[in-house]
Design a protein around this motif. Structure first.
Motif, short mmCIF file in Angstrom:
data_model
loop_
_atom_site.label_atom_id
_atom_site.label_comp_id
_atom_site.label_asym_id
_atom_site.label_seq_id
_atom_site.Cartn_x
_atom_site.Cartn_y
_atom_site.Cartn_z
N HIS A 42 0.83 -1.21 0.00
CA HIS A 42 0.00 0.00 0.00
C HIS A 42 0.87 1.27 0.00
O HIS A 42 0.44 2.31 -0.47
N SER A 43 2.11 1.14 0.49
CA SER A 43 3.03 2.29 0.43
C SER A 43 3.29 2.70 -1.02
O SER A 43 3.53 3.87 -1.30
N HIS A 46 0.32 4.89 -1.82
CA HIS A 46 0.44 6.21 -1.16
C HIS A 46 1.44 7.09 -1.93
O HIS A 46 1.21 8.27 -2.13
N LEU A 184 -6.99 -6.36 7.95
CA LEU A 184 -6.52 -7.62 7.34
C LEU A 184 -6.22 -7.38 5.87
O LEU A 184 -6.99 -7.74 4.98
N GLY A 186 -2.34 -6.66 3.34
CA GLY A 186 -1.03 -7.27 3.12
C GLY A 186 -0.23 -7.41 4.41
O GLY A 186 0.26 -8.49 4.75
N LEU A 187 -0.08 -6.31 5.15
CA LEU A 187 0.66 -6.37 6.42
C LEU A 187 -0.12 -7.20 7.43
O LEU A 187 0.44 -8.06 8.13
N SER A 206 -11.40 -5.99 12.02
CA SER A 206 -11.56 -5.72 10.59
C SER A 206 -12.83 -4.95 10.31
O SER A 206 -13.81 -5.06 11.04
N THR A 207 -12.78 -4.17 9.21
CA THR A 207 -14.01 -3.51 8.75
C THR A 207 -14.74 -4.37 7.73
O THR A 207 -15.78 -3.97 7.23
N SER A 208 -14.18 -5.53 7.40
CA SER A 208 -14.73 -6.38 6.33
C SER A 208 -15.24 -7.71 6.87
O SER A 208 -14.47 -8.67 6.99
N LYS A 211 -14.17 -11.21 5.60
CA LYS A 211 -12.83 -11.80 5.76
C LYS A 211 -12.71 -12.76 6.94
O LYS A 211 -11.63 -13.28 7.21
N VAL A 268 1.97 0.58 12.48
CA VAL A 268 2.80 0.44 11.28
C VAL A 268 2.12 1.05 10.05
O VAL A 268 2.79 1.43 9.09
N VAL A 270 0.25 3.86 7.76
CA VAL A 270 0.55 5.30 7.63
C VAL A 270 -0.60 6.02 6.91
O VAL A 270 -0.51 6.30 5.72
N SER A 292 6.78 1.49 14.33
CA SER A 292 7.85 0.60 13.88
C SER A 292 7.99 0.72 12.37
O SER A 292 6.99 0.73 11.64
N ILE A 294 9.73 -0.85 9.02
CA ILE A 294 10.33 -2.03 8.34
C ILE A 294 11.32 -2.76 9.25
O ILE A 294 10.96 -3.13 10.37
N ARG A 339 -2.27 -10.14 -0.87
CA ARG A 339 -1.25 -9.29 -1.45
C ARG A 339 -1.24 -9.51 -2.96
O ARG A 339 -1.16 -10.65 -3.41
P1 NAP Z 1 -3.50 -3.00 2.57
O1 NAP Z 1 -3.13 -4.32 2.02
O2 NAP Z 1 -4.31 -2.06 1.76
O3 NAP Z 1 -4.26 -3.28 3.98
C1 NAP Z 1 -4.77 -2.25 4.77
C2 NAP Z 1 -6.01 -2.77 5.50
O4 NAP Z 1 -6.49 -1.73 6.35
C3 NAP Z 1 -7.19 -3.08 4.60
O5 NAP Z 1 -7.14 -4.35 4.02
C4 NAP Z 1 -8.36 -2.96 5.55
O6 NAP Z 1 -8.50 -4.14 6.33
C5 NAP Z 1 -7.92 -1.85 6.48
N1 NAP Z 1 -8.53 -0.58 6.08
C6 NAP Z 1 -8.45 0.03 4.87
N2 NAP Z 1 -9.16 1.18 4.88
C7 NAP Z 1 -9.69 1.29 6.10
C8 NAP Z 1 -10.51 2.27 6.74
N3 NAP Z 1 -10.94 3.36 6.07
N4 NAP Z 1 -10.85 2.08 8.03
C9 NAP Z 1 -10.42 1.00 8.69
N5 NAP Z 1 -9.65 0.03 8.13
C10 NAP Z 1 -9.30 0.18 6.87
O7 NAP Z 1 -2.22 -2.19 2.98
P2 NAP Z 1 -0.77 -2.74 3.46
O8 NAP Z 1 0.09 -2.89 2.26
O9 NAP Z 1 -0.96 -3.82 4.41
O10 NAP Z 1 -0.21 -1.45 4.21
C11 NAP Z 1 -0.88 -0.95 5.35
C12 NAP Z 1 -0.28 0.37 5.79
O11 NAP Z 1 1.04 0.15 6.30
C13 NAP Z 1 -0.11 1.39 4.66
O12 NAP Z 1 -0.44 2.68 5.17
C14 NAP Z 1 1.36 1.31 4.32
O13 NAP Z 1 1.85 2.49 3.75
C15 NAP Z 1 1.95 1.07 5.67
N6 NAP Z 1 3.29 0.44 5.69
C16 NAP Z 1 4.12 0.79 6.69
C17 NAP Z 1 5.36 0.19 6.81
C18 NAP Z 1 6.25 0.54 7.96
O14 NAP Z 1 7.45 0.33 7.88
N7 NAP Z 1 5.72 1.03 9.06
C19 NAP Z 1 5.76 -0.75 5.86
C20 NAP Z 1 4.88 -1.10 4.86
C21 NAP Z 1 3.63 -0.50 4.78
P3 NAP Z 1 -9.97 -4.68 6.75
O15 NAP Z 1 -10.69 -4.97 5.46
O16 NAP Z 1 -9.64 -5.89 7.52
O17 NAP Z 1 -10.59 -3.61 7.58
#
Ligand code: NAP
Ligand code: ZN
Length: 348
Positions: A42-43, A46, A184, A186-187, A206-208, A211, A268, A270, A292, A294, A339
Protein backbone atom coordinates in the motif's frame (compact mmCIF):
# COMPACT_ATOMS: atom_id res chain seq x y z
CA UNK A 1 24.82 1.60 -18.16
CA UNK A 2 22.39 -1.30 -18.02
CA UNK A 3 19.13 -0.84 -19.88
CA UNK A 4 16.07 -1.60 -17.75
CA UNK A 5 12.36 -1.46 -18.39
CA UNK A 6 9.41 -1.23 -16.09
CA UNK A 7 6.18 0.62 -15.42
CA UNK A 8 6.13 4.17 -14.08
CA UNK A 9 3.76 6.95 -13.14
CA UNK A 10 4.64 10.47 -14.27
CA UNK A 11 2.50 12.35 -11.73
CA UNK A 12 0.08 11.78 -8.85
CA UNK A 13 -2.82 11.73 -11.28
CA UNK A 14 -1.36 9.72 -14.14
CA UNK A 15 -1.77 6.03 -14.88
CA UNK A 16 1.03 3.49 -15.10
CA UNK A 17 2.79 3.29 -18.45
CA UNK A 18 5.79 1.34 -19.80
CA UNK A 19 9.03 3.14 -18.93
CA UNK A 20 12.61 2.58 -20.10
CA UNK A 21 15.48 3.69 -17.87
CA UNK A 22 19.07 2.88 -16.89
CA UNK A 23 20.58 0.99 -13.99
CA UNK A 24 24.21 1.61 -13.06
CA UNK A 25 26.98 -0.63 -14.40
CA UNK A 26 27.80 -3.45 -12.01
CA UNK A 27 30.38 -2.35 -9.39
CA UNK A 28 32.72 -4.79 -7.66
CA UNK A 29 30.25 -5.35 -4.78
CA UNK A 30 27.07 -5.28 -6.85
CA UNK A 31 24.77 -8.02 -8.05
CA UNK A 32 22.40 -7.84 -11.00
CA UNK A 33 19.03 -9.40 -10.24
CA UNK A 34 16.53 -10.44 -12.88
CA UNK A 35 13.28 -9.65 -11.10
CA UNK A 36 10.73 -12.47 -11.12
CA UNK A 37 8.10 -11.16 -8.71
CA UNK A 38 7.35 -7.86 -7.02
CA UNK A 39 4.64 -7.34 -4.42
CA UNK A 40 2.32 -4.34 -4.40
CA UNK A 41 2.51 -2.65 -1.00
CA UNK A 42 0.00 0.00 0.00
CA UNK A 43 3.03 2.29 0.43
CA UNK A 44 3.47 2.06 -3.35
CA UNK A 45 -0.05 3.45 -3.76
CA UNK A 46 0.44 6.21 -1.16
CA UNK A 47 3.62 7.31 -2.95
CA UNK A 48 2.49 6.88 -6.58
CA UNK A 49 -0.45 9.13 -5.65
CA UNK A 50 1.66 11.55 -3.57
CA UNK A 51 -0.41 10.93 -0.43
CA UNK A 52 2.68 11.49 1.72
CA UNK A 53 3.50 14.70 -0.16
CA UNK A 54 7.10 13.68 -0.96
CA UNK A 55 6.84 12.00 -4.34
CA UNK A 56 9.51 12.16 -7.04
CA UNK A 57 8.44 11.49 -10.65
CA UNK A 58 8.77 9.55 -12.84
CA UNK A 59 8.29 6.84 -10.21
CA UNK A 60 8.79 3.10 -10.63
CA UNK A 61 7.46 1.73 -7.31
CA UNK A 62 8.09 -1.70 -5.82
CA UNK A 63 10.03 -2.83 -2.75
CA UNK A 64 9.03 -6.45 -2.38
CA UNK A 65 11.43 -7.88 -4.92
CA UNK A 66 12.61 -11.44 -5.57
CA UNK A 67 14.55 -12.70 -8.53
CA UNK A 68 17.53 -14.59 -9.83
CA UNK A 69 21.06 -13.25 -9.85
CA UNK A 70 22.35 -13.06 -13.40
CA UNK A 71 25.70 -11.38 -12.77
CA UNK A 72 27.98 -10.72 -9.79
CA UNK A 73 30.69 -8.08 -9.33
CA UNK A 74 34.34 -9.11 -8.90
CA UNK A 75 34.31 -8.88 -5.09
CA UNK A 76 30.89 -10.34 -4.35
CA UNK A 77 31.08 -13.16 -1.79
CA UNK A 78 27.54 -13.59 -0.43
CA UNK A 79 25.98 -14.61 -3.77
CA UNK A 80 26.84 -16.44 -6.94
CA UNK A 81 25.20 -16.41 -10.33
CA UNK A 82 21.76 -18.10 -10.45
CA UNK A 83 21.14 -17.70 -6.68
CA UNK A 84 17.75 -16.34 -5.64
CA UNK A 85 17.89 -12.96 -3.92
CA UNK A 86 15.49 -10.44 -2.46
CA UNK A 87 15.47 -6.65 -2.19
CA UNK A 88 13.30 -4.82 0.31
CA UNK A 89 12.60 -1.18 1.06
CA UNK A 90 16.13 0.24 0.80
CA UNK A 91 19.21 -0.35 -1.35
CA UNK A 92 21.96 1.54 0.49
CA UNK A 93 22.88 3.56 3.59
CA UNK A 94 26.06 5.16 4.98
CA UNK A 95 27.17 1.96 6.81
CA UNK A 96 29.13 3.87 9.48
CA UNK A 97 26.63 5.86 11.58
CA UNK A 98 25.39 4.57 14.92
CA UNK A 99 22.11 3.31 13.46
CA UNK A 100 23.76 1.53 10.51
CA UNK A 101 26.29 -0.08 12.85
CA UNK A 102 23.44 -1.29 15.06
CA UNK A 103 21.63 -2.93 12.12
CA UNK A 104 18.99 -0.23 11.75
CA UNK A 105 20.09 0.88 8.28
CA UNK A 106 16.51 1.97 7.56
CA UNK A 107 17.16 4.85 9.96
CA UNK A 108 20.62 5.77 8.65
CA UNK A 109 21.54 9.14 10.13
CA UNK A 110 23.05 10.31 6.84
CA UNK A 111 20.73 9.01 4.14
CA UNK A 112 18.80 5.82 3.63
CA UNK A 113 18.61 5.18 -0.11
CA UNK A 114 15.12 3.78 -0.41
CA UNK A 115 14.43 1.39 -3.23
CA UNK A 116 12.32 3.96 -5.09
CA UNK A 117 11.05 7.52 -4.63
CA UNK A 118 14.49 8.31 -3.22
CA UNK A 119 18.08 8.85 -4.30
CA UNK A 120 21.30 6.88 -4.18
CA UNK A 121 23.94 7.88 -1.59
CA UNK A 122 25.01 10.80 -3.81
CA UNK A 123 21.56 12.19 -2.92
CA UNK A 124 21.12 13.04 -6.61
CA UNK A 125 20.64 9.89 -8.68
CA UNK A 126 17.01 8.77 -8.47
CA UNK A 127 16.24 5.18 -7.41
CA UNK A 128 13.72 3.06 -9.28
CA UNK A 129 11.93 0.10 -7.74
CA UNK A 130 10.79 -3.39 -8.53
CA UNK A 131 8.00 -2.90 -11.07
CA UNK A 132 10.79 -3.57 -13.56
CA UNK A 133 12.80 -6.34 -15.16
CA UNK A 134 16.13 -6.00 -13.36
CA UNK A 135 17.91 -4.18 -10.54
CA UNK A 136 21.53 -3.56 -9.54
CA UNK A 137 22.19 -3.59 -5.80
CA UNK A 138 25.15 -3.85 -3.46
CA UNK A 139 25.26 -7.40 -2.12
CA UNK A 140 25.06 -6.09 1.49
CA UNK A 141 21.57 -4.79 0.77
CA UNK A 142 20.33 -7.95 -0.97
CA UNK A 143 18.81 -10.78 1.03
CA UNK A 144 19.37 -14.48 0.66
CA UNK A 145 16.22 -16.32 -0.35
CA UNK A 146 16.00 -20.09 -0.49
CA UNK A 147 14.92 -21.45 -3.86
CA UNK A 148 11.28 -22.49 -3.58
CA UNK A 149 8.45 -23.07 -6.00
CA UNK A 150 6.48 -20.30 -4.34
CA UNK A 151 8.68 -17.27 -4.91
CA UNK A 152 5.58 -15.14 -5.52
CA UNK A 153 4.57 -15.87 -1.93
CA UNK A 154 8.04 -14.94 -0.65
CA UNK A 155 8.18 -11.50 -2.33
CA UNK A 156 5.80 -9.77 0.15
CA UNK A 157 7.96 -10.89 3.07
CA UNK A 158 10.50 -8.23 2.00
CA UNK A 159 8.20 -5.49 3.28
CA UNK A 160 4.93 -6.83 4.73
CA UNK A 161 6.82 -9.69 6.42
CA UNK A 162 9.58 -7.70 8.07
CA UNK A 163 7.32 -4.79 9.03
CA UNK A 164 5.13 -7.11 11.09
CA UNK A 165 7.86 -9.51 12.31
CA UNK A 166 10.04 -6.74 13.76
CA UNK A 167 7.54 -5.27 16.28
CA UNK A 168 6.24 -8.73 17.23
CA UNK A 169 9.80 -9.71 18.17
CA UNK A 170 10.62 -6.43 19.86
CA UNK A 171 7.58 -6.73 22.14
CA UNK A 172 8.25 -10.43 22.81
CA UNK A 173 4.93 -11.64 21.49
CA UNK A 174 4.41 -15.30 22.30
CA UNK A 175 2.48 -17.98 24.15
CA UNK A 176 -0.08 -16.91 26.70
CA UNK A 177 -0.58 -13.49 25.13
CA UNK A 178 -3.63 -11.96 23.54
CA UNK A 179 -2.64 -10.12 20.38
CA UNK A 180 -4.82 -7.96 18.15
CA UNK A 181 -4.13 -7.24 14.49
CA UNK A 182 -6.05 -4.26 13.09
CA UNK A 183 -6.74 -4.39 9.34
CA UNK A 184 -6.52 -7.62 7.34
CA UNK A 185 -4.58 -6.56 4.25
CA UNK A 186 -1.03 -7.27 3.12
CA UNK A 187 0.66 -6.37 6.42
CA UNK A 188 -2.23 -7.57 8.55
CA UNK A 189 -2.39 -11.08 7.13
CA UNK A 190 1.37 -11.47 7.66
CA UNK A 191 0.93 -10.16 11.21
CA UNK A 192 -1.69 -12.84 11.85
CA UNK A 193 0.43 -15.66 10.43
CA UNK A 194 3.55 -14.56 12.32
CA UNK A 195 1.87 -13.84 15.68
CA UNK A 196 0.03 -17.18 15.53
CA UNK A 197 3.29 -18.98 14.66
CA UNK A 198 4.86 -17.40 17.77
CA UNK A 199 2.11 -18.95 19.91
CA UNK A 200 -0.09 -15.90 20.61
CA UNK A 201 -3.88 -15.96 20.69
CA UNK A 202 -4.72 -13.69 17.76
CA UNK A 203 -7.78 -11.51 17.18
CA UNK A 204 -8.35 -9.75 13.86
CA UNK A 205 -10.09 -6.36 14.02
CA UNK A 206 -11.56 -5.72 10.59
CA UNK A 207 -14.01 -3.51 8.75
CA UNK A 208 -14.73 -6.38 6.33
CA UNK A 209 -17.11 -9.05 7.71
CA UNK A 210 -16.41 -11.16 4.59
CA UNK A 211 -12.83 -11.80 5.76
CA UNK A 212 -13.74 -13.84 8.87
CA UNK A 213 -13.17 -17.31 7.45
CA UNK A 214 -9.92 -16.24 5.80
CA UNK A 215 -8.73 -14.74 9.08
CA UNK A 216 -9.33 -18.06 10.84
CA UNK A 217 -7.59 -19.97 8.04
CA UNK A 218 -4.59 -17.65 8.42
CA UNK A 219 -4.36 -18.62 12.09
CA UNK A 220 -6.57 -16.09 13.90
CA UNK A 221 -8.57 -17.37 16.86
CA UNK A 222 -11.10 -14.53 16.98
CA UNK A 223 -12.54 -12.04 14.51
CA UNK A 224 -14.18 -8.73 15.44
CA UNK A 225 -16.07 -6.49 13.04
CA UNK A 226 -15.06 -3.02 14.15
CA UNK A 227 -17.87 -1.10 12.48
CA UNK A 228 -20.14 -2.17 15.38
CA UNK A 229 -18.98 -0.36 18.57
CA UNK A 230 -20.99 -2.90 20.58
CA UNK A 231 -18.52 -5.59 19.49
CA UNK A 232 -15.60 -3.72 21.02
CA UNK A 233 -17.00 -2.87 24.48
CA UNK A 234 -16.63 -6.28 26.13
CA UNK A 235 -12.99 -6.48 24.98
CA UNK A 236 -11.77 -3.42 26.89
CA UNK A 237 -8.55 -4.00 28.87
CA UNK A 238 -7.90 -7.51 27.55
CA UNK A 239 -5.02 -7.31 25.09
CA UNK A 240 -1.27 -7.53 25.68
CA UNK A 241 -0.31 -6.23 22.26
CA UNK A 242 -2.02 -4.68 19.23
CA UNK A 243 -0.52 -4.17 15.79
CA UNK A 244 -2.28 -1.47 13.77
CA UNK A 245 -1.77 -1.92 10.02
CA UNK A 246 -4.58 0.31 8.76
CA UNK A 247 -3.75 2.48 5.74
CA UNK A 248 -6.60 5.00 6.13
CA UNK A 249 -7.56 7.46 8.87
CA UNK A 250 -9.28 5.80 11.83
CA UNK A 251 -9.79 6.21 15.58
CA UNK A 252 -6.83 4.91 17.61
CA UNK A 253 -8.42 5.55 21.03
CA UNK A 254 -10.86 2.71 20.45
CA UNK A 255 -7.97 0.22 20.11
CA UNK A 256 -5.80 1.68 22.89
CA UNK A 257 -8.73 1.09 25.19
CA UNK A 258 -8.45 -2.66 24.53
CA UNK A 259 -4.95 -2.86 26.07
CA UNK A 260 -4.52 -4.38 29.53
CA UNK A 261 -2.07 -3.19 32.20
CA UNK A 262 1.26 -2.28 30.53
CA UNK A 263 -0.08 -3.32 27.14
CA UNK A 264 1.42 -1.88 23.97
CA UNK A 265 0.08 -0.88 20.60
CA UNK A 266 2.40 -0.47 17.63
CA UNK A 267 1.44 1.59 14.61
CA UNK A 268 2.80 0.44 11.28
CA UNK A 269 0.08 1.77 8.95
CA UNK A 270 0.55 5.30 7.63
CA UNK A 271 -2.75 7.12 7.01
CA UNK A 272 -2.54 10.43 5.20
CA UNK A 273 -3.65 12.56 8.18
CA UNK A 274 -2.41 12.64 11.82
CA UNK A 275 -4.46 10.81 14.44
CA UNK A 276 -6.02 12.43 17.51
CA UNK A 277 -5.20 10.57 20.72
CA UNK A 278 -6.71 11.34 24.11
CA UNK A 279 -4.15 11.26 26.95
CA UNK A 280 -6.47 9.10 29.06
CA UNK A 281 -6.37 6.37 26.39
CA UNK A 282 -2.65 6.03 27.23
CA UNK A 283 -2.71 6.89 30.94
CA UNK A 284 -5.25 4.23 31.80
CA UNK A 285 -3.45 0.88 32.39
CA UNK A 286 -0.05 2.57 31.79
CA UNK A 287 -0.26 1.85 28.09
CA UNK A 288 2.48 2.26 25.50
CA UNK A 289 1.93 3.54 21.98
CA UNK A 290 4.83 2.99 19.61
CA UNK A 291 5.72 2.95 15.93
CA UNK A 292 7.85 0.60 13.88
CA UNK A 293 9.49 1.04 10.47
CA UNK A 294 10.33 -2.03 8.34
CA UNK A 295 13.56 -3.65 9.64
CA UNK A 296 17.32 -3.66 9.09
CA UNK A 297 19.11 -6.10 6.79
CA UNK A 298 20.11 -8.53 9.56
CA UNK A 299 16.60 -8.72 10.97
CA UNK A 300 15.09 -9.05 7.49
CA UNK A 301 17.37 -12.03 6.85
CA UNK A 302 16.38 -13.47 10.25
CA UNK A 303 12.69 -13.09 9.28
CA UNK A 304 13.21 -14.75 5.88
CA UNK A 305 15.00 -17.67 7.55
CA UNK A 306 12.25 -17.90 10.19
CA UNK A 307 9.55 -17.95 7.50
CA UNK A 308 11.41 -20.59 5.48
CA UNK A 309 11.84 -22.78 8.60
CA UNK A 310 8.17 -22.38 9.56
CA UNK A 311 6.72 -22.64 6.05
CA UNK A 312 5.30 -19.13 6.14
CA UNK A 313 4.63 -17.27 2.89
CA UNK A 314 2.19 -14.58 1.89
CA UNK A 315 -1.22 -15.41 0.40
CA UNK A 316 -1.00 -13.78 -2.99
CA UNK A 317 -2.98 -12.90 -6.10
CA UNK A 318 -0.46 -12.98 -8.94
CA UNK A 319 -1.15 -10.49 -11.74
CA UNK A 320 0.46 -9.41 -14.99
CA UNK A 321 1.95 -5.90 -14.81
CA UNK A 322 -0.68 -4.61 -17.22
CA UNK A 323 -3.25 -4.99 -14.39
CA UNK A 324 -1.58 -2.56 -11.98
CA UNK A 325 -4.42 -0.05 -12.07
CA UNK A 326 -7.06 -2.65 -11.16
CA UNK A 327 -4.82 -4.03 -8.42
CA UNK A 328 -4.41 -0.53 -6.93
CA UNK A 329 -8.16 0.09 -7.03
CA UNK A 330 -8.93 -3.22 -5.34
CA UNK A 331 -6.25 -2.69 -2.67
CA UNK A 332 -7.65 0.74 -1.82
CA UNK A 333 -11.10 -0.87 -1.46
CA UNK A 334 -9.61 -3.41 1.00
CA UNK A 335 -10.43 -6.08 -1.55
CA UNK A 336 -7.00 -7.72 -1.83
CA UNK A 337 -6.67 -11.40 -0.76
CA UNK A 338 -4.09 -10.66 0.65
CA UNK A 339 -1.25 -9.29 -1.45
CA UNK A 340 -1.07 -8.54 -5.16
CA UNK A 341 2.20 -9.72 -6.66
CA UNK A 342 3.33 -8.85 -10.19
CA UNK A 343 4.68 -11.70 -12.30
CA UNK A 344 7.49 -9.92 -14.13
CA UNK A 345 7.39 -12.38 -17.03
CA UNK A 346 4.41 -10.33 -18.19
CA UNK A 347 6.80 -7.46 -18.92
CA UNK A 348 8.55 -9.32 -21.73
P1 NAP B 1 -3.50 -3.00 2.57
O1 NAP B 1 -3.13 -4.32 2.02
O2 NAP B 1 -4.31 -2.06 1.76
O3 NAP B 1 -4.26 -3.28 3.98
C1 NAP B 1 -4.77 -2.25 4.77
C2 NAP B 1 -6.01 -2.77 5.50
O4 NAP B 1 -6.49 -1.73 6.35
C3 NAP B 1 -7.19 -3.08 4.60
O5 NAP B 1 -7.14 -4.35 4.02
C4 NAP B 1 -8.36 -2.96 5.55
O6 NAP B 1 -8.50 -4.14 6.33
C5 NAP B 1 -7.92 -1.85 6.48
N1 NAP B 1 -8.53 -0.58 6.08
C6 NAP B 1 -8.45 0.03 4.87
N2 NAP B 1 -9.16 1.18 4.88
C7 NAP B 1 -9.69 1.29 6.10
C8 NAP B 1 -10.51 2.27 6.74
N3 NAP B 1 -10.94 3.36 6.07
N4 NAP B 1 -10.85 2.08 8.03
C9 NAP B 1 -10.42 1.00 8.69
N5 NAP B 1 -9.65 0.03 8.13
C10 NAP B 1 -9.30 0.18 6.87
O7 NAP B 1 -2.22 -2.19 2.98
P2 NAP B 1 -0.77 -2.74 3.46
O8 NAP B 1 0.09 -2.89 2.26
O9 NAP B 1 -0.96 -3.82 4.41
O10 NAP B 1 -0.21 -1.45 4.21
C11 NAP B 1 -0.88 -0.95 5.35
C12 NAP B 1 -0.28 0.37 5.79
O11 NAP B 1 1.04 0.15 6.30
C13 NAP B 1 -0.11 1.39 4.66
O12 NAP B 1 -0.44 2.68 5.17
C14 NAP B 1 1.36 1.31 4.32
O13 NAP B 1 1.85 2.49 3.75
C15 NAP B 1 1.95 1.07 5.67
N6 NAP B 1 3.29 0.44 5.69
C16 NAP B 1 4.12 0.79 6.69
C17 NAP B 1 5.36 0.19 6.81
C18 NAP B 1 6.25 0.54 7.96
O14 NAP B 1 7.45 0.33 7.88
N7 NAP B 1 5.72 1.03 9.06
C19 NAP B 1 5.76 -0.75 5.86
C20 NAP B 1 4.88 -1.10 4.86
C21 NAP B 1 3.63 -0.50 4.78
P3 NAP B 1 -9.97 -4.68 6.75
O15 NAP B 1 -10.69 -4.97 5.46
O16 NAP B 1 -9.64 -5.89 7.52
O17 NAP B 1 -10.59 -3.61 7.58
ZN1 ZN C 1 5.95 -1.77 1.73
Amino acid sequence: MIQAKGYAVQSAESKFEPFNFERRELGANDVLIEIQFCGICHSDIHQARNEWHNSIYPMVPGHEIVGRITQVGAEVSKFKESDIAGVGCFVDSCRVCENCKNDFEQFCQKHCAQTYNSTEMDEKTPTFGGYSNQIVVDEKYALKVSDTENLAGVAPLLCAGITTYSPLKKFNVGKGQKVGVVGLGGLGHMGVKLAASMGAEVTVFSTSPSKEQDARNLGAHNFVVTKEPENMKPLAGQYDFILDTVSANHDLNMYLNLLKLNGAMVIVGVPEKPAGIHAFALIGNNRTLAGSGIGGIAETQEMLDYCAANNITSDVEVIPIQQLEEAYERTVKADVRYRFVIDMQSLA
